[in-house]
Motif scaffolding. Structure first.
Motif, PDB file in Angstrom:
ATOM      1  N   THR A 163      -1.369   4.676  -5.113  1.00 19.10           N
ATOM      2  CA  THR A 163      -1.796   5.561  -6.015  1.00 19.10           C
ATOM      3  C   THR A 163      -3.424   5.449  -5.844  1.00 19.10           C
ATOM      4  OG1 THR A 163      -1.624   4.140  -7.744  1.00 19.10           O
ATOM      5  CG2 THR A 163       0.273   5.765  -7.574  1.00 19.10           C
ATOM      6  N   ALA A 164      -3.942   6.761  -5.938  1.00 20.34           N
ATOM      7  CA  ALA A 164      -5.368   6.597  -6.043  1.00 20.34           C
ATOM      8  C   ALA A 164      -5.816   7.528  -7.108  1.00 20.34           C
ATOM      9  CB  ALA A 164      -5.770   7.203  -4.525  1.00 20.34           C
ATOM     10  N   SER A 165      -6.785   7.198  -7.791  1.00 20.60           N
ATOM     11  CA  SER A 165      -7.277   8.047  -9.038  1.00 20.60           C
ATOM     12  C   SER A 165      -7.779   9.391  -8.316  1.00 20.60           C
ATOM     13  CB  SER A 165      -8.257   7.347  -9.813  1.00 20.60           C
ATOM     14  OG  SER A 165      -9.510   7.333  -9.233  1.00 20.60           O
ATOM     15  N   GLY A 166      -8.646   9.334  -7.207  1.00 16.36           N
ATOM     16  CA  GLY A 166      -9.145  10.460  -6.656  1.00 16.36           C
ATOM     17  C   GLY A 166     -10.515  10.555  -6.837  1.00 16.36           C
ATOM     18  N   GLY A 167     -11.032   9.645  -7.763  1.00 12.98           N
ATOM     19  CA  GLY A 167     -12.630   9.282  -7.852  1.00 12.98           C
ATOM     20  C   GLY A 167     -13.030  10.242  -8.535  1.00 12.98           C
ATOM     21  N   PRO A 168     -14.546  10.376  -8.694  1.00 15.25           N
ATOM     22  CA  PRO A 168     -15.192  11.447  -9.411  1.00 15.25           C
ATOM     23  C   PRO A 168     -15.313  12.738  -8.909  1.00 15.25           C
ATOM     24  CG  PRO A 168     -16.748   9.760  -8.176  1.00 15.25           C
ATOM     25  CD  PRO A 168     -15.319   9.392  -8.092  1.00 15.25           C
ATOM     26  N   PHE A 169     -14.806  12.904  -7.629  1.00 21.97           N
ATOM     27  CA  PHE A 169     -14.919  14.202  -7.003  1.00 21.97           C
ATOM     28  C   PHE A 169     -13.650  14.910  -6.638  1.00 21.97           C
ATOM     29  CE2 PHE A 169     -18.796  12.352  -4.763  1.00 21.97           C
ATOM     30  CZ  PHE A 169     -19.658  12.758  -5.706  1.00 21.97           C
ATOM     31  N   ILE A 225       3.836   3.914   4.652  1.00 24.40           N
ATOM     32  CA  ILE A 225       2.965   3.391   3.642  1.00 24.40           C
ATOM     33  C   ILE A 225       2.307   4.943   3.186  1.00 24.40           C
ATOM     34  CG2 ILE A 225       0.705   2.058   2.618  1.00 24.40           C
ATOM     35  CD1 ILE A 225       1.225   0.326   4.716  1.00 24.40           C
ATOM     36  N   GLU A 226       2.329   5.379   2.094  1.00 26.10           N
ATOM     37  CA  GLU A 226       2.055   6.693   1.617  1.00 26.10           C
ATOM     38  C   GLU A 226       0.977   6.533   0.530  1.00 26.10           C
ATOM     39  OE1 GLU A 226       5.532   9.215   0.649  1.00 26.10           O
ATOM     40  OE2 GLU A 226       4.334  10.012  -0.993  1.00 26.10           O
ATOM     41  N   VAL A 227      -0.055   7.492   0.594  1.00 29.71           N
ATOM     42  CA  VAL A 227      -1.068   7.533  -0.737  1.00 29.71           C
ATOM     43  C   VAL A 227      -0.847   8.727  -1.338  1.00 29.71           C
ATOM     44  CG1 VAL A 227      -3.328   7.840  -0.829  1.00 29.71           C
ATOM     45  CG2 VAL A 227      -2.850   6.393   1.011  1.00 29.71           C
ATOM     46  N   VAL A 228      -0.911   8.427  -2.720  1.00 30.47           N
ATOM     47  CA  VAL A 228      -0.766   9.582  -3.646  1.00 30.47           C
ATOM     48  C   VAL A 228      -1.839   9.842  -4.718  1.00 30.47           C
ATOM     49  CG1 VAL A 228       1.156   8.627  -5.022  1.00 30.47           C
ATOM     50  CG2 VAL A 228       1.013  11.065  -4.919  1.00 30.47           C
ATOM     51  N   ILE A 229      -2.379  10.809  -4.858  1.00 26.62           N
ATOM     52  CA  ILE A 229      -3.375  10.939  -5.985  1.00 26.62           C
ATOM     53  C   ILE A 229      -2.708  10.933  -7.256  1.00 26.62           C
ATOM     54  CG2 ILE A 229      -5.362  12.244  -6.733  1.00 26.62           C
ATOM     55  CD1 ILE A 229      -5.843  11.194  -3.970  1.00 26.62           C
ATOM     56  N   ASP A 286       0.203  12.791 -13.446  1.00 26.40           N
ATOM     57  CA  ASP A 286       0.025  13.737 -12.432  1.00 26.40           C
ATOM     58  C   ASP A 286      -0.067  13.116 -11.218  1.00 26.40           C
ATOM     59  OD1 ASP A 286      -0.058  16.373 -14.225  1.00 26.40           O
ATOM     60  OD2 ASP A 286      -1.816  15.463 -14.777  1.00 26.40           O
ATOM     61  N   PHE A 287       0.588  13.764  -9.973  1.00 26.47           N
ATOM     62  CA  PHE A 287       0.515  13.154  -8.993  1.00 26.47           C
ATOM     63  C   PHE A 287       0.370  14.304  -7.985  1.00 26.47           C
ATOM     64  CE2 PHE A 287       3.309  10.541 -11.260  1.00 26.47           C
ATOM     65  CZ  PHE A 287       2.729   9.428 -10.898  1.00 26.47           C
ATOM     66  N   GLU A 288      -0.313  14.386  -6.909  1.00 26.08           N
ATOM     67  CA  GLU A 288      -0.580  15.159  -5.950  1.00 26.08           C
ATOM     68  C   GLU A 288      -0.916  14.701  -4.477  1.00 26.08           C
ATOM     69  OE1 GLU A 288      -4.988  17.091  -5.958  1.00 26.08           O
ATOM     70  OE2 GLU A 288      -4.124  16.832  -8.252  1.00 26.08           O
ATOM     71  N   LYS A 289      -0.773  15.440  -3.530  1.00 27.00           N
ATOM     72  CA  LYS A 289      -1.100  14.815  -2.039  1.00 27.00           C
ATOM     73  C   LYS A 289      -2.502  14.723  -1.805  1.00 27.00           C
ATOM     74  CE  LYS A 289       2.922  16.004   0.452  1.00 27.00           C
ATOM     75  NZ  LYS A 289       3.502  16.960   1.359  1.00 27.00           N
ATOM     76  N   PRO A 290      -3.056  13.834  -1.204  1.00 26.94           N
ATOM     77  CA  PRO A 290      -4.512  13.747  -0.941  1.00 26.94           C
ATOM     78  C   PRO A 290      -4.930  15.033  -0.105  1.00 26.94           C
ATOM     79  CG  PRO A 290      -3.375  11.985   0.332  1.00 26.94           C
ATOM     80  CD  PRO A 290      -2.402  12.588  -0.555  1.00 26.94           C
ATOM     81  N   ASP A 291      -6.218  15.364  -0.278  1.00 26.39           N
ATOM     82  CA  ASP A 291      -6.631  16.400   0.511  1.00 26.39           C
ATOM     83  C   ASP A 291      -7.556  15.788   1.682  1.00 26.39           C
ATOM     84  OD1 ASP A 291      -8.185  18.581   1.682  1.00 26.39           O
ATOM     85  OD2 ASP A 291      -8.786  19.582  -0.163  1.00 26.39           O
ATOM     86  N   PHE A 292      -7.186  15.748   2.875  1.00 24.16           N
ATOM     87  CA  PHE A 292      -7.910  15.116   3.914  1.00 24.16           C
ATOM     88  C   PHE A 292      -9.172  15.583   4.560  1.00 24.16           C
ATOM     89  CE2 PHE A 292      -3.463  13.216   4.450  1.00 24.16           C
ATOM     90  CZ  PHE A 292      -3.692  12.142   4.335  1.00 24.16           C
ATOM     91  N   ASP A 293      -9.241  17.029   4.086  1.00 21.99           N
ATOM     92  CA  ASP A 293     -10.573  17.827   4.660  1.00 21.99           C
ATOM     93  C   ASP A 293     -11.593  17.354   3.688  1.00 21.99           C
ATOM     94  OD1 ASP A 293      -9.127  19.165   6.636  1.00 21.99           O
ATOM     95  OD2 ASP A 293      -8.556  20.719   5.410  1.00 21.99           O
ATOM     96  N   LYS A 294     -11.254  17.155   2.488  1.00 25.42           N
ATOM     97  CA  LYS A 294     -12.321  16.985   1.341  1.00 25.42           C
ATOM     98  C   LYS A 294     -12.548  15.586   1.402  1.00 25.42           C
ATOM     99  CE  LYS A 294     -12.628  17.925  -3.565  1.00 25.42           C
ATOM    100  NZ  LYS A 294     -11.930  18.495  -4.730  1.00 25.42           N
TER     101      LYS A 294
END
Ligand code: NDP
Ligand code: MG
Length: 379
Positions: A163-169, A225-229, A286-294
């Motif tokens: 999991t990743a919090s997604g950080g400030p952005f 290995i999967e990353v999820v926000i 909440d969970f979502e896929k990471p946005d690789f473009d961002k």
């Protein structure tokens, strides 16, 4: 008998929290050694409070209130590999953790590993040495601690979910990100950490480094290995078993728990009493896929992990230099990714067999990155 522990990087975010954990465990641990960088004032107060037997600093020993202070890389290696240690907490930042970690492993000393660069730069060597010398590498990084806690038999695991919090952005537009200043980048919504890792958490490079770290620690293929926000940072990571069961480790965001678990493993102790967990109070996850473009740094790091060989060394060194250039106000937030990608593209990944060749390449990449930054007119 008390176990002897040394903390390499005692004045940093992890080091200070580890000492808070150890204060509650003084019937179990003796603080044997402390190593710091340049924060002599804090180190002196730690020496007074915890009375270590050995002390080390990065360079300047003047002003350190201790009889025989060790210094530099040689000092850190000597302290980490001192056979009096039962366990060493590697909480230094950047590449400085690698050599002391290897030296400690060779002397059969267990490692509580916070310093992720050690595995990113030399995961194969470190893990095979640990196996050879029968040493435990106990993860401190919260995601890896979570996975470690969820795994019973690695052969039954089909996927790691980081999991990743997604950080400030996470919810900011590309425009807002482009014009963000250092203060906004360092304003992490969930964790209070050192500056380098906080910037990496904004670009999500940190998550990419963690995937590489997980690949080495648990021997999992990158495809598994999967990353999820997960913005709340309550589910610290999870594993999926081959029968479809998913086991996750949850808790309120706090580094005290993973630090404590790493040093007391396989025991669980009360230690610093954390607030009791309540699903109702957390209310939603909440969970979502990471946005690789961002977050192109995450995309790059995942590709780099798959390429393997020296690719992670190249990316890691370029990233560290770019992050420091950003922290020194020399480049903008968006330049971090473009500098790393540009430098990464200049090198062809090759097989590196020993630590000396890893450091040689690491130095070369840093020089090329600095030259590039000078050429584009920022240094
Ligand atoms: P900090 O920047 O807060 O602390 C770094 C520590 O390393 C300080 O004690 C610093 O000393 C010391 N140090 C730096 N350079 C040297 C050197 N050349 N010689 C000796 N000591 C040195 O970092 P963090 O605590 O945030 O992170 C440490 C490591 O743990 C990193 O690899 C990070 O990725 C990892 N990590 C951190 C997490 C966190 O929550 N903070 C979570 C997961 C992993 P001084 O300050 O005295 O100069
Ligand atoms: Mg982490």
């Amino acid at each position: 008998m008390k176990r002897k522990i040394s903390i390499i990087g005692s004045t940093g975010s992890i080091g200070v929290q580890a000492l808070e954990v150890l204060e509650q465990l003084d019937d179990k641990f003796e603080i044997y050694g402390l190593a710091a960088g340049n924060n002599i004032e804090l180190l002196n107060s730690q020496i007074e409070k915890y009375k270590p037997k050995k002390v080390c600093v990065a360079k300047n020993t003047t002003g350190v209130n201790f009889a025989q202070v060790m210094s530099g890389e040689a000092g850190m290696i000597e302290l980490a590999s001192d056979k009096e240690n039962d366990i060493v907490l590697m909480a230094v930042s950047g590449r400085y953790g690698l050599k002391p970690t290897l030296a400690a492993i060779k002397n059969g000393i267990d490692i509580a590993l916070a310093n992720k660069e050690t595995l990113v730069m030399a995961g194969e060597i470190v893990m095979s040495e640990a196996k050879k010398y029968g040493v435990n590498i106990l993860p401190v990084d919260s995601e890896h601690s979570a996975i470690h806690q969820c795994i019973k038999n690695i052969n039954d695991v089909s996927k790691l979910i980081i999991t990743a919090s997604g950080g400030p952005f996470l919810n900011k537009s590309a425009d807002e990100m482009e014009h963000s200043d250092i203060k906004q980048v360092l304003n992490h919504p969930r964790w209070k950490m050192g500056k380098k890792i906080t910037v990496d958490s904004a670009t999500l490079m940190n998550k990419g480094l963690e995937v590489i770290e997980a690949h080495h620690l648990f021997g999992m293929a990158y495809d598994d290995i999967e990353v999820v926000i997960h913005p709340q940072s309550v589910v610290h990571s999870a594993v999926e078993y081959k029968d479809g069961s998913v086991i996750a480790q949850l808790g309120l965001p706090s580094m005290h728990i993973p630090i404590q678990y790493a040093i007391t493993y396989p025991e669980r102790v009360e230690g610093i009493k954390s607030k009791s967990f309540s699903f109702a109070e957390v209310a939603r996850l909440d969970f979502e896929k990471p946005d690789f473009d961002k977050f192109p740094c995450l995309k790059l790091a995942l590709e780099v992990g798959r390429v393997g060989y020296s690719a992670p060394v190249i990316m890691n060194a370029a990233n560290e230099e770019a992050v420091y250039a950003f922290l020194n106000g020399l480049i903008n937030y968006n330049d971090i990714y473009s500098v790393v990608q540009k430098i990464y593209d200049k090198f062809s990944p090759s097989k590196l067999d020993d630590i000396d060749s890893i450091f040689e390449l690491d130095n070369e990449v840093r020089c090329v990155t600095k030259e590039y930054l000078a050429k584009i007119g920022v240094v």
